[in-house]
Design a protein around this motif. Structure first.
Motif, PDB file in Angstrom:
ATOM      1  N   UNK A   1     -14.276  -2.046   5.051  1.00 47.36           N
ATOM      2  CA  UNK A   1     -15.630  -1.177   4.845  1.00 47.36           C
ATOM      3  C   UNK A   1     -16.524  -1.301   5.859  1.00 47.36           C
ATOM      4  N   UNK A   2     -16.213  -2.083   7.096  1.00 50.95           N
ATOM      5  CA  UNK A   2     -17.071  -2.304   8.190  1.00 50.95           C
ATOM      6  C   UNK A   2     -16.868  -0.741   9.093  1.00 50.95           C
ATOM      7  N   UNK A   3     -18.083  -0.200   9.119  1.00 47.94           N
ATOM      8  CA  UNK A   3     -18.052   1.220   9.913  1.00 47.94           C
ATOM      9  C   UNK A   3     -17.798   1.057  11.369  1.00 47.94           C
ATOM     10  N   UNK A   4     -17.598  -0.252  11.989  1.00 50.06           N
ATOM     11  CA  UNK A   4     -17.513  -0.275  13.309  1.00 50.06           C
ATOM     12  C   UNK A   4     -16.107  -0.904  13.511  1.00 50.06           C
ATOM     13  N   UNK A   5     -15.419  -1.211  12.454  1.00 51.23           N
ATOM     14  CA  UNK A   5     -13.872  -1.849  12.684  1.00 51.23           C
ATOM     15  C   UNK A   5     -12.795  -1.078  11.780  1.00 51.23           C
ATOM     16  N   UNK A   6     -12.881   0.227  11.411  1.00 51.85           N
ATOM     17  CA  UNK A   6     -12.039   0.622  10.648  1.00 51.85           C
ATOM     18  C   UNK A   6     -10.783   1.347  11.631  1.00 51.85           C
ATOM     19  N   UNK A   7      -9.685   1.583  11.107  1.00 55.69           N
ATOM     20  CA  UNK A   7      -8.555   2.165  12.013  1.00 55.69           C
ATOM     21  C   UNK A   7      -7.946   3.245  11.042  1.00 55.69           C
ATOM     22  N   UNK A   8      -7.748   3.226   9.939  1.00 56.30           N
ATOM     23  CA  UNK A   8      -7.119   4.285   9.096  1.00 56.30           C
ATOM     24  C   UNK A   8      -7.879   5.334   8.429  1.00 56.30           C
ATOM     25  N   UNK A   9      -7.168   6.409   8.121  1.00 64.43           N
ATOM     26  CA  UNK A   9      -7.755   7.299   7.386  1.00 64.43           C
ATOM     27  C   UNK A   9      -8.406   6.807   5.815  1.00 64.43           C
ATOM     28  N   UNK A  10      -7.520   5.987   5.313  1.00 67.88           N
ATOM     29  CA  UNK A  10      -7.980   5.439   3.912  1.00 67.88           C
ATOM     30  C   UNK A  10      -9.231   4.627   4.294  1.00 67.88           C
ATOM     31  N   UNK A  11      -9.742   3.927   5.407  1.00 67.95           N
ATOM     32  CA  UNK A  11     -10.737   3.214   5.371  1.00 67.95           C
ATOM     33  C   UNK A  11     -11.910   4.315   5.733  1.00 67.95           C
ATOM     34  N   UNK A  12     -11.778   5.281   6.783  1.00 68.65           N
ATOM     35  CA  UNK A  12     -12.572   6.372   7.251  1.00 68.65           C
ATOM     36  C   UNK A  12     -13.195   6.909   5.892  1.00 68.65           C
ATOM     37  N   UNK A  13     -12.164   7.410   5.171  1.00 63.72           N
ATOM     38  CA  UNK A  13     -12.523   8.026   3.837  1.00 63.72           C
ATOM     39  C   UNK A  13     -13.642   7.678   2.935  1.00 63.72           C
ATOM     40  N   UNK A  14     -13.402   6.188   2.848  1.00 60.98           N
ATOM     41  CA  UNK A  14     -14.520   5.160   1.872  1.00 60.98           C
ATOM     42  C   UNK A  14     -15.637   5.266   2.800  1.00 60.98           C
ATOM     43  N   UNK A  15     -15.379   4.634   3.964  1.00 58.06           N
ATOM     44  CA  UNK A  15     -16.803   4.489   4.711  1.00 58.06           C
ATOM     45  C   UNK A  15     -17.716   5.733   5.000  1.00 58.06           C
TER      46      UNK A  15
ATOM     47  N   UNK B   1     -15.356  -8.515  18.203  1.00 57.24           N
ATOM     48  CA  UNK B   1     -14.137  -7.686  18.701  1.00 57.24           C
ATOM     49  C   UNK B   1     -14.020  -6.484  17.678  1.00 57.24           C
ATOM     50  N   UNK B   2     -15.206  -5.353  17.638  1.00 58.22           N
ATOM     51  CA  UNK B   2     -15.060  -4.406  16.772  1.00 58.22           C
ATOM     52  C   UNK B   2     -14.325  -3.411  17.610  1.00 58.22           C
ATOM     53  N   UNK B   3     -13.292  -2.782  16.662  1.00 60.56           N
ATOM     54  CA  UNK B   3     -12.620  -1.565  17.296  1.00 60.56           C
ATOM     55  C   UNK B   3     -13.109  -0.602  17.686  1.00 60.56           C
ATOM     56  N   UNK B   4     -14.210  -0.035  16.989  1.00 61.95           N
ATOM     57  CA  UNK B   4     -15.035   1.208  17.325  1.00 61.95           C
ATOM     58  C   UNK B   4     -16.010   0.875  18.513  1.00 61.95           C
ATOM     59  N   UNK B   5     -16.109  -0.142  19.103  1.00 67.39           N
ATOM     60  CA  UNK B   5     -16.769  -0.473  20.553  1.00 67.39           C
ATOM     61  C   UNK B   5     -16.209   0.473  21.500  1.00 67.39           C
ATOM     62  N   UNK B   6     -15.104   1.139  21.303  1.00 65.02           N
ATOM     63  CA  UNK B   6     -14.496   2.049  22.263  1.00 65.02           C
ATOM     64  C   UNK B   6     -15.046   3.109  22.484  1.00 65.02           C
ATOM     65  N   UNK B   7     -15.654   3.764  20.958  1.00 62.89           N
ATOM     66  CA  UNK B   7     -16.429   4.802  20.942  1.00 62.89           C
ATOM     67  C   UNK B   7     -17.886   4.738  22.010  1.00 62.89           C
ATOM     68  N   UNK B   8     -18.561   3.602  22.235  1.00 64.17           N
ATOM     69  CA  UNK B   8     -19.787   3.449  22.942  1.00 64.17           C
ATOM     70  C   UNK B   8     -19.287   3.433  24.458  1.00 64.17           C
ATOM     71  N   UNK B   9     -17.938   3.137  24.707  1.00 64.67           N
ATOM     72  CA  UNK B   9     -17.353   3.248  26.120  1.00 64.67           C
ATOM     73  C   UNK B   9     -17.349   4.542  26.486  1.00 64.67           C
ATOM     74  N   UNK B  10     -16.667   5.475  25.473  1.00 71.10           N
ATOM     75  CA  UNK B  10     -16.626   6.815  25.796  1.00 71.10           C
ATOM     76  C   UNK B  10     -17.861   7.574  26.008  1.00 71.10           C
ATOM     77  N   UNK B  11     -18.856   6.951  25.255  1.00 67.71           N
ATOM     78  CA  UNK B  11     -20.052   7.598  25.493  1.00 67.71           C
ATOM     79  C   UNK B  11     -21.083   7.189  26.880  1.00 67.71           C
ATOM     80  N   UNK B  12     -20.366   5.964  27.391  1.00 66.68           N
ATOM     81  CA  UNK B  12     -20.846   5.588  28.482  1.00 66.68           C
ATOM     82  C   UNK B  12     -22.223   5.105  28.460  1.00 66.68           C
ATOM     83  N   UNK B  13     -22.402   4.473  27.180  1.00 66.58           N
ATOM     84  CA  UNK B  13     -23.885   3.680  26.902  1.00 66.58           C
ATOM     85  C   UNK B  13     -24.222   2.786  27.924  1.00 66.58           C
TER      86      UNK B  13
END
Length: 220
Positions: free
Chosen positions: A78-92, A159-171
């Motif tokens: 339920x960590x919004x920065x570490x989910x990978x599956x649709x089952x995770x994202x639906x609840x999050x 080591x959060x999975x969603x840190x990649x989103x911030x790379x794509x954003x070029x923060x």
């Protein structure tokens, strides 16, 4: 006057008289009880039961109702920065809200941010948060919570999975922070005050910052 007669079998009739007296006494008490019961029933019938019904209904309406939906499988996190599956994202997505959100027409609309501005060079975005935002426990939600959350997300120790989103954003400094070359405090995000959040980029991206930030929340 004392009973002196004899019955048919030679027994004293006082026995029968006493027995009849007992039955009469019981009968009188029973009548009195029925009268009291009748009065009690009349009072019950006159009681405004609709008031009790209304109070009961209101009390049920104030009880939190569960949200039930099919999810396929149990979420892995339920960590919004570490989910990978649709089952995770639906609840999050039902638990956390980002700065903005996308409606059914794919329009980006305010969520926890009520408005935002963009610098002319496209490198700085400033978000004004809604006043009165709160966590589920009643604590105030401020811009400082967003700063903490994104620093947590990019900290290489987590080591959060969603840190990649911030790379794509070029923060700003995100690559160096995630690699450990810079501390999380150097990430391009700061709270100007409790209700104003600033996000800085290393370079302007061709897509709107608001599109990427619809998934970035303060919740951890």
């Amino acid at each position: 006057m004392p009973c002196q007669g004899k019955g048919q079998h030679g027994k004293n009739t006082c026995y029968f008289d006493n027995t009849l007296s007992i039955f009469r006494e019981i009968d009188n008490k029973d009548k009195n009880n029925k009268q009291l019961s009748g009065l009690t029933m009349n009072r019950l019938l006159r009681f405004p039961w609709w008031v009790l019904f209304l109070l009961t209904t209101l009390s049920f309406n104030t009880i939190a109702k569960p949200l039930v939906f099919g999810n396929g499988s149990e979420p892995g996190t339920l960590n919004p920065f570490n989910y990978e599956t649709t089952s995770d994202s639906t609840v999050i997505s039902s638990l956390f809200e980002g700065l903005t959100y996308m409606d059914k027409n794919y329009q980006i609309l305010p969520a926890q941010a009520e408005s935002w501005t963009e610098s002319e060079d496209g490198l700085i975005f400033t978000f004004q948060l809604h006043k009165g935002l709160k966590w589920s426990n009643g604590d105030a939600l401020t811009a400082h919570d967003f700063v903490f959350a994104l620093r947590y997300c990019t900290n290489p120790e987590n080591a959060m999975v969603r840190s990649q989103s911030l790379k794509d954003l070029h923060m700003k400094n995100v690559h160096k922070v995630i690699s450990g070359d810079l501390p999380p405090e150097k990430l391009g995000i700061r709270a100007i005050n409790d209700h104003t959040l600033e996000i800085q980029l290393d370079k302007a991206v061709p897509y709107r910052l608001s599109v990427k930030l619809r998934t970035l929340s303060a919740g951890m």
